[in-house]
Design a protein around this motif. Structure first.
Motif, short mmCIF file in Angstrom:
data_model
loop_
_atom_site.label_atom_id
_atom_site.label_comp_id
_atom_site.label_asym_id
_atom_site.label_seq_id
_atom_site.Cartn_x
_atom_site.Cartn_y
_atom_site.Cartn_z
N TYR A 163 0.83 -1.20 0.00
CA TYR A 163 0.00 0.00 0.00
C TYR A 163 0.87 1.26 0.00
N LEU A 164 1.87 1.30 0.87
CA LEU A 164 2.74 2.48 0.94
C LEU A 164 3.41 2.74 -0.40
N GLY A 165 3.87 1.66 -1.04
CA GLY A 165 4.52 1.81 -2.34
C GLY A 165 3.56 2.29 -3.41
N LYS A 166 2.38 1.68 -3.48
CA LYS A 166 1.39 2.07 -4.48
C LYS A 166 0.91 3.50 -4.25
N LYS A 167 0.68 3.83 -2.98
CA LYS A 167 0.20 5.18 -2.66
C LYS A 167 1.24 6.23 -3.07
N HIS A 168 2.49 5.94 -2.78
CA HIS A 168 3.56 6.88 -3.17
C HIS A 168 3.64 7.01 -4.69
N TYR A 169 3.55 5.88 -5.37
CA TYR A 169 3.63 5.89 -6.84
C TYR A 169 2.46 6.68 -7.43
N GLU A 170 1.24 6.44 -6.94
CA GLU A 170 0.06 7.12 -7.48
C GLU A 170 0.10 8.61 -7.20
N THR A 171 0.58 8.99 -6.02
CA THR A 171 0.70 10.42 -5.69
C THR A 171 1.73 11.08 -6.59
N LEU A 172 2.86 10.41 -6.77
CA LEU A 172 3.92 10.95 -7.61
C LEU A 172 3.46 11.07 -9.06
N ARG A 173 2.77 10.07 -9.56
CA ARG A 173 2.28 10.08 -10.94
C ARG A 173 1.29 11.21 -11.15
N LYS A 174 0.41 11.40 -10.18
CA LYS A 174 -0.60 12.46 -10.30
C LYS A 174 0.04 13.84 -10.28
N SER A 175 1.10 14.00 -9.48
CA SER A 175 1.76 15.30 -9.41
C SER A 175 2.47 15.62 -10.72
N ARG A 176 2.94 14.60 -11.40
CA ARG A 176 3.66 14.80 -12.65
C ARG A 176 2.70 14.95 -13.83
N ASP A 177 1.57 14.24 -13.76
CA ASP A 177 0.62 14.28 -14.88
C ASP A 177 -0.81 14.25 -14.31
N PRO A 178 -1.34 15.42 -13.95
CA PRO A 178 -2.69 15.49 -13.34
C PRO A 178 -3.78 14.89 -14.21
N ASN A 179 -3.56 14.83 -15.52
CA ASN A 179 -4.58 14.33 -16.44
C ASN A 179 -4.45 12.83 -16.73
N ALA A 180 -3.47 12.19 -16.12
CA ALA A 180 -3.26 10.76 -16.37
C ALA A 180 -4.46 9.97 -15.85
N PRO A 181 -4.93 8.98 -16.62
CA PRO A 181 -6.09 8.19 -16.18
C PRO A 181 -5.78 7.41 -14.90
N VAL A 182 -6.74 7.39 -14.00
CA VAL A 182 -6.58 6.68 -12.72
C VAL A 182 -7.77 5.75 -12.54
#
Length: 373
Positions: A163-182
């Motif tokens: 969870y910690l790893g996925k949460k960090h990855y998803e947060t980082l991805r969103k900060s880099r590309d706010p429009n990326a599909p989630v």
């Protein structure tokens, strides 16, 4: 830190003497290991009674640096309560939290709370249940309590790390590309659900297994004799108990067998029919008559020739009695009889008067219950 608060449908089908439901709080923690010095606390859950129903609150750490936040929130929340209930919390949850408080410099304790550990309360009676394991899930299964969660605490350590790893990855991805599909829910959300669900089911299960304390009451609370009698070589005693056993039990040894269900129980005790000896305690006041194989008091000894009497010893200072006898494991009820002086097992005579003495029967039943396990 995530705080989650919601109503639950579970109830506590057990009365804690001297307390109202509003006085009680049930709790359980989740950690990444057993040692507080080398692991992390990531979840605390509680159940409490409010507005005529039970509710849950959970504090979840989204970051291992939030331990102090969880502990602060928990101890502030439990301040109004009088009793804290748990399953083996005395062995793990409570010492773990206290050690964390020490490590983090937090001034909290459980001193204001009466602690009730369901595990420690029922452990002395574990033979009754004939379970291979005495974990909370085993008690839940015994009482037919259903749970949705399929993991144990060990499985969740890896899930929390993921969870910690996925949460960090998803947060980082969103900060880099706010429009990326989630995906909805995201992978981190699904892992979070598993973590919260396990703790939720543990807490709900804790409420649901509270009736297991009825089996403690069977042994520790007063009883009322219903009837007693001899039949086919056994003494049968039926009695009412101050409990409501949810599952029928049947347990015994070579001499005694107990059955109980709801608020009724019965004991079957193997009796001995024949001759036993009553040993006088003050053997120095007696003489033993070898020809008659019995002892007589000194006040009567002058009627017997000296060559037919010897000073009594503890082992031969007795008189014999024919009758029907039931065993007892200590010398609680008198008069008691034995086969030989050194025998640990003694017997009490079963006669009509004994069967009608409710107070003595209650004492005898309590004695047997104390020794049957």
């Amino acid at each position: 830190m995530i705080t989650r608060q919601f109503p639950i449908t579970q109830t506590v089908d057990y009365t804690f003497d001297g307390y109202q439901p509003e006085d009680l709080i049930f709790f359980d923690i989740e950690t990444t290991g057993f040692a507080a010095d080398s692991s992390y606390l990531y979840l605390i859950g509680c159940a409490y009674y409010q507005d005529n129903s039970y509710h849950m609150i959970q504090w979840f750490s989204e970051d291992i640096r939030e331990e102090a936040n969880l502990i602060n929130a928990f101890f502030e929340f439990v301040k109004p309560y009088k009793v804290i209930l748990h399953y083996n919390g005395s062995g793990f949850d409570i010492p773990y939290l206290l050690r964390k408080c020490n490590l983090l410099g937090l001034d909290y304790s459980f001193q204001q709370l009466n602690s009730i550990d369901l595990y420690k309360k029922i452990y002395p009676y574990k033979k009754l249940f004939k379970l291979k394991s005495f974990k909370q899930k085993s008690i839940e299964a015994y009482l037919n309590v259903q749970r949705e969660d399929v993991y144990d605490g060990g499985d969740l350590i890896q899930i929390y790390q993921s969870y910690l790893g996925k949460k960090h990855y998803e947060t980082l991805r969103k900060s880099r590309d706010p429009n990326a599909p989630v995906s909805n829910p995201s992978e981190a959300d699904m892992l979070l659900h598993q973590l919260l669900l396990h703790n939720e089911d543990d807490i709900k299960g804790l409420l649901s297994i509270s009736p297991i304390l009825n089996y403690v009451d069977l042994f520790e609370k007063p009883i009322r004799i219903l009837q007693a009698g001899i039949d086919q070589g056994s003494l049968f005693i039926q009695f009412e108990i101050s409990a409501n056993l949810p599952v029928r039990i049947s347990y015994g040894n070579d001499l005694i067998h107990l059955t109980a269900y709801k608020n009724n129980a019965s004991l079957s005790v193997q009796v001995y029919e024949g001759e036993l000896k009553y040993f006088y305690e003050n053997y120095k006041d007696y003489y033993y008559l070898p020809a008659e194989d019995r002892a007589i008091h000194k006040s009567l000894a002058h009627f017997v020739d000296k060559e037919h009497r010897v000073k009594a010893k503890p082992s031969n200072c007795y008189t014999k009695k024919q009758g029907v006898f039931a065993p007892q494991y200590d010398l609680g009820i008198s008069p008691y009889f034995k086969n030989e002086y050194q025998d640990k097992l003694s017997f009490i005579e079963i006669h009509t008067d004994f069967l009608l003495q409710e107070e003595t029967l209650e004492l005898y039943v309590a004695h047997l219950l104390a020794h049957i396990l």
